[in-house]
Design an enzyme around this catalytic site. Structure first.
Site, PDB file in Angstrom:
ATOM      1  N   CYS A   1      59.352 -27.350 105.196  1.00 46.28           N
ATOM      2  CA  CYS A   1      59.695 -28.777 105.306  1.00 46.28           C
ATOM      3  C   CYS A   1      60.436 -29.015 106.615  1.00 46.28           C
ATOM      4  CB  CYS A   1      60.574 -29.198 104.128  1.00 46.28           C
ATOM      5  SG  CYS A   1      60.988 -30.955 104.156  1.00 46.28           S
TER       6      CYS A   1
ATOM      7  N   CYS B   1      65.423 -24.914  94.826  1.00 47.29           N
ATOM      8  CA  CYS B   1      64.040 -24.892  95.259  1.00 47.29           C
ATOM      9  C   CYS B   1      63.935 -24.280  96.649  1.00 47.29           C
ATOM     10  CB  CYS B   1      63.496 -26.315  95.265  1.00 47.29           C
ATOM     11  SG  CYS B   1      61.778 -26.321  95.640  1.00 47.29           S
TER      12      CYS B   1
ATOM     13  N   SER C   1      66.183 -39.287  97.333  1.00 47.35           N
ATOM     14  CA  SER C   1      67.325 -38.395  97.578  1.00 47.35           C
ATOM     15  C   SER C   1      68.325 -39.153  98.435  1.00 47.35           C
ATOM     16  CB  SER C   1      66.860 -37.138  98.318  1.00 47.35           C
ATOM     17  OG  SER C   1      65.943 -36.440  97.519  1.00 47.35           O
TER      18      SER C   1
ATOM     19  N   GLY D   1      58.819 -29.259 100.390  1.00 50.11           N
ATOM     20  CA  GLY D   1      58.144 -30.261 101.207  1.00 50.11           C
ATOM     21  C   GLY D   1      58.610 -31.664 100.923  1.00 50.11           C
TER      22      GLY D   1
HETATM   23  S1  SF4 Z   1      65.660 -31.739 100.337  1.00 54.65           S
HETATM   24 FE1  SF4 Z   1      63.434 -32.146 100.300  1.00 54.65          FE
HETATM   25  S2  SF4 Z   1      63.098 -33.334 102.179  1.00 54.65           S
HETATM   26 FE2  SF4 Z   1      65.111 -32.359 102.422  1.00 54.65          FE
HETATM   27  S3  SF4 Z   1      64.673 -30.411 103.541  1.00 54.65           S
HETATM   28 FE3  SF4 Z   1      64.641 -29.978 101.305  1.00 54.65          FE
HETATM   29  S4  SF4 Z   1      62.451 -30.143 100.726  1.00 54.65           S
HETATM   30 FE4  SF4 Z   1      62.718 -31.186 102.686  1.00 54.65          FE
END
Ligand code: SF4
Length: 353
Positions: A116, A340, A221, A166
């Site tokens: 990402c 994640c 977010s 991502g």
């Molecule tokens: S929170 Fe989501 S958008 Fe932000 S870096 Fe992590 S995967 Fe990417």
């Protein structure tokens, strides 16, 4: 050497696209529909399993359009039944997929990109930059893989969260196509209301999604209620500040009739203060939305620490007292590289020289 996927991509094709693809070879439309059903409803591993087709047809299509199913290269199982999968794509790249048990059944959290580029400072997924987007079929095949794993428990996936590795809005076309394919009655037949799409806040794409006619839940977010703090946590805030983001979310809510959810990961001493809670209240007042407080999962590479349970509850109290719906996300799969991106990152580190 990286193999290049053959075009067109069968796993990313709708029934109508499969019909058009097969027609030049004299394959009747109903055979194409049988293929779509076979891919997603009672999933075949390869064309050989599609026994409703004559053998000669199976062999000739297999030759032209090989299937590139995703596969689990590792499965971690949590004490609460959470399954965390390291998923291998056709070119050897890997993403993560998480299967979560709930009172109502199972949900799956799928990845939409390999890495990402959004650079959120608290995130494990963003530590590896994007190397490519996933195709619609690769995202959908993560749902099929999750179904394969839980069917022995007598379940099927009933909800899908686009919250894995991502930024889904940074792979907009493929993500929208994925949701349309998953909604197909001949396939998984999932209601749009059972999708949650998470975004760090790409404002133009939020407006675009509002016009698609696919009323999925939007989970934004937010993680801070003021631009000075948010832009230090999430670089995207510099391009799309909070006021523009909230305006887009209000339009999304009005157009789709869906209540927008704001995700807020609490970092001790950073964004968990009473002052930030009050700023959040001011920001969202009069907006029929929901705030989801997330106890942050530590990522060793980042300098933050999670807020205490008391602080999380105090933050929730302030928001709720001002009439805004606010819950604390249940922590699942705590002991299995829960943040994640951690599983994939550990694997990549182990493989690097
Ligand atoms: S929170 Fe989501 S958008 Fe932000 S870096 Fe992590 S995967 Fe990417």
């Amino acid at each position: 050497m990286v193999k290049h996927k053959q075009e067109p991509d069968v796993l990313s094709s709708s029934p109508a696209e499969l019909e058009a693809l097969m027609a030049p070879w004299g394959v009747p439309a109903y055979r194409a529909r049988q293929l779509f059903e076979g891919l997603w409803r009672r999933p075949i591993r390869d064309y050989g399993d599609l026994t409703v087709w004559p053998k000669a047809l199976r062999l000739s299509v297999e030759d032209k359009y090989p299937l590139h199913r995703v596969a689990a290269s590792r499965v971690q199982t949590g004490q609460d039944g959470t399954l965390k999968l390291l998923v291998k794509l056709f070119d050897g790249q890997q993403v993560e997929t998480v299967v979560l048990p709930h009172d109502y059944g199972y949900s799956v959290c799928v990845s939409s990109q390999v890495g990402c580029n959004m650079g959120c400072t608290f995130c494990a997924s963003g530590l590896l930059k994007r190397s490519r987007n996933l195709t619609a079929g690769e995202i959908l095949d993560q749902v099929r893989l999750a179904n394969d794993l839980i069917q022995e428990r007598g379940h099927v996936i009933s909800r899908v969260d686009l919250m894995g590795i991502g930024e889904p809005m940074d792979n907009y076309e493929n993500v929208v196509k994925f949701m349309r394919l998953a909604h197909e009655p001949l396939g998984l037949n999932l209601s749009y209301r059972h999708f949650t799409l998470s975004t760090s806040g790409l404002v133009p794409e939020i407006y675009q999604l509002a016009e698609e006619g696919i009323p999925v839940t939007l989970a934004v977010s937010l993680h801070a209620a003021t631009d000075d703090l948010r832009s230090s946590l999430m670089p995207i805030d510099k391009a799309y500040p909070i006021a523009a983001l909230i305006a887009a979310c209000r339009v999304y809510g009005e157009k789709t009739g869906r209540r927008v959810s704001f995700e807020y990961a609490l970092l001790a001493g950073v964004n968990d203060t009473d002052d930030q809670a009050m700023q959040l209240v001011r920001l969202l007042s009069g907006f029929s939305c929901h705030v989801n407080l997330i106890p942050w999962n530590p990522v060793p590479e980042h300098p933050f620490t999670p807020s205490s349970k008391n602080r999380v509850e105090q933050f929730q109290r302030i928001v709720q007292e001002h009439g805004i719906s606010c819950t604390i996300r249940k922590e699942l799969g705590q002991e299995i590289d829960a943040a994640c991106g951690q599983l994939r990152r550990r694997e990549e580190e182990a493989l690097s020289p």
